[in-house]
Write an enzyme that holds these catalytic residues in place. Structure first.
Site, PDB file in Angstrom:
ATOM      1  N   GLY A  14       0.777  -1.241   0.106  1.00  0.00           N
ATOM      2  CA  GLY A  14       0.077  -0.164  -0.050  1.00  0.00           C
ATOM      3  C   GLY A  14       0.934   0.927   0.013  1.00  0.00           C
ATOM      4  N   LEU A  15       0.379   2.320  -0.243  1.00  0.00           N
ATOM      5  CA  LEU A  15       0.792   3.830  -0.173  1.00  0.00           C
ATOM      6  C   LEU A  15       1.742   3.901   1.108  1.00  0.00           C
ATOM      7  CD1 LEU A  15      -1.505   5.711  -2.629  1.00  0.00           C
ATOM      8  CD2 LEU A  15       0.739   4.889  -3.180  1.00  0.00           C
ATOM      9  N   SER A  16       2.472   5.038   1.106  1.00  0.00           N
ATOM     10  CA  SER A  16       3.104   5.492   2.262  1.00  0.00           C
ATOM     11  C   SER A  16       2.183   5.942   3.271  1.00  0.00           C
ATOM     12  CB  SER A  16       4.497   6.507   1.977  1.00  0.00           C
ATOM     13  OG  SER A  16       5.010   6.982   3.117  1.00  0.00           O
ATOM     14  N   GLY A  17       2.128   5.433   4.590  1.00  0.00           N
ATOM     15  CA  GLY A  17       1.322   5.946   5.423  1.00  0.00           C
ATOM     16  C   GLY A  17      -0.269   5.328   5.638  1.00  0.00           C
ATOM     17  N   GLY A  19      -0.584   2.358   6.716  1.00  0.00           N
ATOM     18  CA  GLY A  19      -0.703   1.479   8.031  1.00  0.00           C
ATOM     19  C   GLY A  19      -0.143   0.024   7.753  1.00  0.00           C
ATOM     20  N   LYS A  20       0.779   0.044   6.940  1.00  0.00           N
ATOM     21  CA  LYS A  20       1.518  -1.351   6.571  1.00  0.00           C
ATOM     22  C   LYS A  20       2.207  -1.765   7.908  1.00  0.00           C
ATOM     23  CE  LYS A  20       3.575   0.059   3.117  1.00  0.00           C
ATOM     24  NZ  LYS A  20       3.093   1.604   3.245  1.00  0.00           N
ATOM     25  N   SER A  88       5.961  -1.651  -2.417  1.00  0.00           N
ATOM     26  CA  SER A  88       5.769  -2.589  -3.208  1.00  0.00           C
ATOM     27  C   SER A  88       5.157  -2.170  -4.508  1.00  0.00           C
ATOM     28  CB  SER A  88       5.754  -3.993  -2.833  1.00  0.00           C
ATOM     29  OG  SER A  88       4.722  -4.089  -1.960  1.00  0.00           O
TER      30      SER A  88
END
Length: 189
Positions: A14-17, A19-20, A88
């Site tokens: 997922g995009l930056s920020g 919650g990964k 990714s």
């Protein structure tokens, strides 16, 4: 009590920020609470140790994902739960990992760009929008969402704890963790 007899990989994308890392660490804590062998490979940490020689071109990003995937494959093959938290951005690179890593579980951390910009504590989106950060995924570099993730988390609408419950349930449904675990995992949150 051990959760499983075989290793597997949970890949947060997922995009930056989005919650990964938060989701990865919560899942790690819960798994450790039931005596599982688990390792987290965080994209930011991997960049400083395993991939510091790489830039942010498509080729370098793909190589970074291949390196993380290789470590996940080794860990999983040896009965360890590997949890990767990496943007990714390219679908083909993630799909390649899926073909190589048995028991690969892709979790898409979806969050609208406007929410990510609003909650951006590091100020990265603001800098990228101002042109100060080239090749920033989601702003001036692409992000290709997964076609068929095992689970999509809407981190703008769920608390981290609610997301963890959905991830845990998905792992149970996939037969990767037992549905008859003792209540002690609740203390691990």
């Amino acid at each position: 009590m051990t959760v499983l007899s075989k290793g597997f990989t949970v890949w947060f994308t997922g995009l930056s920020g989005s919650g990964k890392t938060t989701a990865a660490r919560l899942l790690e804590r819960r798994l450790l609470g039931v005596d599982s062998r688990v390792e987290v490979l965080d994209g930011d940490v991997v960049r400083t140790h395993l991939s510091k020689d790489l830039g942010y071109s498509k080729e370098d990003r793909d190589e970074n994902i291949q390196r993380i995937g290789f470590v996940c494959e080794l860990l999983s093959r040896n009965g360890v739960i590997a949890i990767a938290a990496a943007i990714s951005p390219y679908r083909a690179a993630r799909e390649d990992l899926r073909t190589r890593i048995p028991n690969f579980v892709e979790v898409y951390m979806h969050c609208p760009l406007e929410v990510l910009i609003e909650r951006d504590v590091k100020g990265l989106y603001k800098k990228a929008l101002a042109g100060e950060i080239p090749h920033f995924t989601g702003i001036n570099d692409p992000y290709e969402p997964p076609s068929t993730p095992e689970l999509t988390i809407h981190s703008d609408r769920e608390t981290p704890e609610e997301s963890l419950e959905r991830i845990w349930n998905a792992l149970q449904q996939l037969g990767l963790i037992s549905s008859s675990l003792p209540g002690s995992w609740q203390n691990a949150i």
